[in-house]
Enzyme design. Structure first.
Site: not given
Length: 201
Positions: A20-22, A108-109, A134
């Site tokens: 995941d990015r953010d 979309r997750k 996260d």
């Protein structure tokens, strides 16, 4: 975990780790449009250097609904992602969902579309990938795709999500150690110049 002959079962080494990015790779700045606000999470660079030295593919799977909501322009998203690669190095695949929640897209997750697309792009089976994120949506996307999920909670992670996560790690380095197994994570055989995970960089 099931044991065999008194020893803990050894998991196969993943072909790829999808992040995941953010909140996982970089600090979560809601609807970020400014590359100057990109700050890597602790241990992210060391962790990625280690994975690349071991020849394990690294990818990003990220929801970016700000695009669909009109809060982020596509060129701004590209600029932020480019800054992430400038800091953390190139990724083998980027899979981004730009849709708003009401678009009811398949990527979309917590839907598995991003994970499945990343695996197709890398030419691997979903069961050979590990997803690190996260929040619960990351873990659900991994589960639906047939990949292993490892959660690294942050202050925004809800307690029920932590309790439901298949595996929980205290930080990014620890998550990758769990994905690889301690023996491989600490190995220096492939590239002695890259510090093992968990060591001082």
């Amino acid at each position: 975990m099931r044991k065999t002959d008194g020893k803990r079962e050894r998991r196969p080494v993943p072909s790829a780790i999808l992040f995941d990015r953010d909140g996982t790779l970089v600090a979560d700045v809601p609807y970020n449009t400014d590359p100057d606000l990109v700050v890597p999470m602790p241990g992210a660079l060391q962790t990625l250097r280690r994975l690349r030295a071991l020849g394990i593919a690294c990818g990003v799977v990220t929801n970016q609904s700000g695009v669909g909501l009109g809060l982020i322009a596509e060129h701004e998203l590209r600029a932020v992602n480019a800054r992430i690669e400038e800091i953390l190095g190139p990724f083998d695949t980027w899979q981004v969902c730009p849709h708003a929640p009401e678009d009811r897209c398949e990527c979309r997750k917590p839907k598995p579309g991003l994970v499945l697309a990343a695996c197709r792009d890398l030419g691997i089976r979903p069961e050979d990938a590990v997803v690190i994120g996260d929040i619960g949506k990351d873990m659900e996307a991994a589960r639906r795709a047939g990949s292993r999920g490892i959660m690294v909670p942050t202050p925004i992670t809800l307690r029920p999500e932590i309790l439901d996560a298949p595996t929980v790690a205290g930080d990014l380095s620890s998550a990758v150690m769990l994905a690889l197994g301690a023996e491989l994570a600490h190995s220096t055989r492939l590239d002695p110049g890259v510090p093992p995970l968990g060591s001082a960089a």
